[in-house]
Design a protein around this motif. Structure first.
Motif, PDB file in Angstrom:
ATOM      1  N   ARG A 170      -2.485 -11.071  -2.975  1.00  0.00           N
ATOM      2  CA  ARG A 170      -3.019  -9.152  -2.651  1.00  0.00           C
ATOM      3  C   ARG A 170      -1.931  -8.969  -1.817  1.00  0.00           C
ATOM      4  N   VAL A 171      -1.166  -9.930  -0.621  1.00  0.00           N
ATOM      5  CA  VAL A 171      -0.184  -9.646  -0.242  1.00  0.00           C
ATOM      6  C   VAL A 171       1.044  -8.563  -0.777  1.00  0.00           C
ATOM      7  N   ALA A 172       1.786  -9.343  -1.482  1.00  0.00           N
ATOM      8  CA  ALA A 172       2.274  -8.544  -2.104  1.00  0.00           C
ATOM      9  C   ALA A 172       2.399  -7.247  -2.820  1.00  0.00           C
ATOM     10  N   ALA A 173       0.939  -6.413  -2.869  1.00  0.00           N
ATOM     11  CA  ALA A 173       0.384  -6.067  -3.275  1.00  0.00           C
ATOM     12  C   ALA A 173       0.454  -4.907  -2.830  1.00  0.00           C
ATOM     13  N   ASN A 174      -0.260  -5.482  -0.707  1.00  0.00           N
ATOM     14  CA  ASN A 174       0.010  -4.562   0.093  1.00  0.00           C
ATOM     15  C   ASN A 174       1.053  -4.269   0.497  1.00  0.00           C
ATOM     16  N   GLU A 175       2.550  -5.217   0.659  1.00  0.00           N
ATOM     17  CA  GLU A 175       4.039  -4.908   0.940  1.00  0.00           C
ATOM     18  C   GLU A 175       4.191  -3.691   0.228  1.00  0.00           C
ATOM     19  N   ALA A 176       3.937  -4.108  -1.085  1.00  0.00           N
ATOM     20  CA  ALA A 176       4.684  -2.909  -2.069  1.00  0.00           C
ATOM     21  C   ALA A 176       4.230  -1.371  -1.402  1.00  0.00           C
ATOM     22  N   LYS A 177       3.162  -1.543  -1.601  1.00  0.00           N
ATOM     23  CA  LYS A 177       2.274  -0.334  -1.240  1.00  0.00           C
ATOM     24  C   LYS A 177       2.657   0.671  -0.067  1.00  0.00           C
ATOM     25  N   HIS A 178       3.039  -0.955   0.977  1.00  0.00           N
ATOM     26  CA  HIS A 178       3.895  -0.173   2.606  1.00  0.00           C
ATOM     27  C   HIS A 178       5.076   0.294   2.529  1.00  0.00           C
ATOM     28  N   LYS A 179       5.702  -0.180   1.288  1.00  0.00           N
ATOM     29  CA  LYS A 179       7.176   0.191   1.061  1.00  0.00           C
ATOM     30  C   LYS A 179       7.255   1.396   0.695  1.00  0.00           C
ATOM     31  N   ILE A 180       6.432   1.684  -0.568  1.00  0.00           N
ATOM     32  CA  ILE A 180       6.765   2.661  -0.840  1.00  0.00           C
ATOM     33  C   ILE A 180       6.377   3.577  -0.218  1.00  0.00           C
ATOM     34  N   VAL A 181       5.098   4.101   1.240  1.00  0.00           N
ATOM     35  CA  VAL A 181       5.370   4.751   1.672  1.00  0.00           C
ATOM     36  C   VAL A 181       6.654   5.011   2.707  1.00  0.00           C
ATOM     37  N   ALA A 182       7.374   3.570   2.908  1.00  0.00           N
ATOM     38  CA  ALA A 182       8.190   3.632   4.090  1.00  0.00           C
ATOM     39  C   ALA A 182       9.519   4.359   3.538  1.00  0.00           C
TER      40      ALA A 182
END
Length: 147
Positions: free
Chosen positions: A38-50
């Motif tokens: 779940r953390v990896a999925a959340n970080e991937a989502k935020h990294k795409i935005v960043a």
């Protein structure tokens, strides 16, 4: 282990019937694996935005334009300070991205690194503001040169 009352050695449980410690470890491992997913999925989502925000910010422009009369390259103090700050913010963003990659790789980060990661939104907003100010200054310089 020997029984206290009968003094007979007790047999160990067969592997098909796991003991409580092993069951607990297995359940904890499953919970941790799910949390990491779940953390990896959340970080991937935020990294795409960043990354989209970074792409929206244009790379630093060179502000060295020759003076109309002398032909020499002149820089004002505030412009120089803004350029230096923009370069330092770009460097900080590269460091933050490196820390994010390390964290995704499973490396544990110390407190200073975690603090730097938490600053990402502030750095992005400051960089966007400086880019806007610099773009406005470029437009003013272009008007002055044309006149």
């Amino acid at each position: 282990m020997v029984s206290t009352t009968t003094k007979v050695k007790r047999n160990k449980r067969p592997d098909a019937r796991p003991n409580a410690k092993r069951r607990l470890k297995e359940s904890q491992a499953l919970v941790e694996k799910d949390r990491l997913r779940r953390v990896a999925a959340n970080e991937a989502k935020h990294k795409i935005v960043a990354v989209e925000k970074l792409a929206a910010i244009a790379p630093m422009k060179q502000r060295e334009k020759p003076d109309a009369l002398t032909g020499q390259v002149l820089k004002r103090g505030k412009e120089r300070n803004a350029e230096v700050r923009i370069r330092s913010l770009h460097k900080l963003l590269r460091q933050i991205q490196g820390l994010e990659d390390k964290k995704k790789g499973g490396t544990t980060l110390n407190d200073a690194q975690e603090t730097k990661l938490a600053r990402m939104e502030d750095v992005m907003s400051e960089l966007e503001e400086l880019q806007k100010v610099e773009d406005e200054d470029d437009e003013e310089m272009d008007k002055e040169v044309e006149q």
